[in-house]
Design an enzyme around this catalytic site. Structure first.
Site, mmCIF file in Angstrom:
data_model
loop_
_atom_site.group_PDB
_atom_site.id
_atom_site.type_symbol
_atom_site.label_atom_id
_atom_site.label_comp_id
_atom_site.label_asym_id
_atom_site.label_seq_id
_atom_site.Cartn_x
_atom_site.Cartn_y
_atom_site.Cartn_z
ATOM 1 C CG ASN A 46 9.853 -0.667 1.723
ATOM 2 O OD1 ASN A 46 9.139 -1.648 1.952
ATOM 3 N ND2 ASN A 46 10.073 -0.230 0.487
ATOM 4 N NE ARG A 71 -3.800 0.263 0.523
ATOM 5 C CZ ARG A 71 -4.688 0.627 -0.397
ATOM 6 N NH1 ARG A 71 -4.865 -0.112 -1.484
ATOM 7 N NH2 ARG A 71 -5.404 1.729 -0.245
ATOM 8 C CG HIS A 97 12.329 -1.484 -3.890
ATOM 9 N ND1 HIS A 97 11.003 -1.486 -4.264
ATOM 10 C CD2 HIS A 97 13.045 -1.332 -5.032
ATOM 11 C CE1 HIS A 97 10.922 -1.337 -5.578
ATOM 12 N NE2 HIS A 97 12.146 -1.242 -6.067
#
Ligand code: GAR
Length: 210
Positions: free
Chosen positions: A107, A91, A109
């Protein structure tokens, strides 16, 4: 130990790597909540198996991103979360959410940022003829897949690779990189001030090439 909340949307293999690392009481972070925006996400079962509390907040139950994000923050804070790890959380988050968790949210990635932000990273790396690809752990900023880089792991792109063979190689690197990055931050060996992230003088090898 630093109290960590992990946000997921799916499979949760990176969550599993974090759970496995945190199962060692010497690891400087503990996972106190796993929260999914997708009901029944496979990662929720991983958390349950590890005895970690879970929550589901379905974004479809909300009118807009802001009310959803506020509900997520409330749930995290009710669980005592001090630091957030996004692990396959698919999201986009609001500026308000990013600011609330400023320098307290990372995060993972699946690309060597700043190359290939967004989706389909493995196919794009193949299409570009990249010979190296990999993954990045970074602090979260408002612009998607941007922010101070904590660590990166590079893997070779091999002749004959398909999207799935390359994704699998990167995923194994993710599972090594993410716990190591969280450990560096939670232990205080690495620190962030403003946008400047500082690693220990001799960074661990998982941050370089796997
Ligand atoms: C991982 O490859 C992660 O890097 C990626 O989704 C996958 C989740 O797998 N994240 C993104 O693409 C974020 N934009 P997992 O649920 O098995 O950890």
């Amino acid at each position: 130990r630093l109290k960590v909340g992990v946000l997921i949307s799916g499979r949760g293999s990176n969550l599993q790597a974090l759970l496995d690392a945190a199962s060692d009481s010497a690891f400087p972070a503990e996972i106190v909540l796993v929260l999914s925006n997708v009901p029944g996400a496979a990662g929720l079962e991983r958390a349950e198996n590890a005895g970690v509390p879970t929550a589901t907040i379905n974004h479809r139950d909300f009118q807009g991103r802001q009310s959803f994000d506020r509900a997520v923050t409330s749930a995290l804070e009710a669980a005592g979360v001090e630091f957030v790890c996004l692990a396959g959380f698919m999201r986009l988050v609001t500026q308000e959410f990013v600011e609330h968790w400023h320098n307290r949210m990372i995060n993972i990635h699946p690309a060597l940022l700043p190359l290939f932000p967004g989706l389909d990273t493995h196919q794009r790396a193949l299409d570009e003829g990249c010979k190296l690809h990999g993954c990045t752990v970074h602090f979260v900023r408002h612009e998607m897949d941007s922010g101070p880089i904590v660590g990166q792991a590079a893997v070779p792109v091999l002749p004959g690779d398909t999207e799935s063979s390359l994704a699998q190689r990167v995923l194994l690197a993710e599972h090594r990189l993410y716990p190591e990055c969280l450990r560096l931050i939670a232990s205080g060996e690495a620190s962030i001030k403003g946008d400047v992230f500082t690693l220990p003088a001799t960074p661990p090898e998982t941050l370089l090439i796997s």
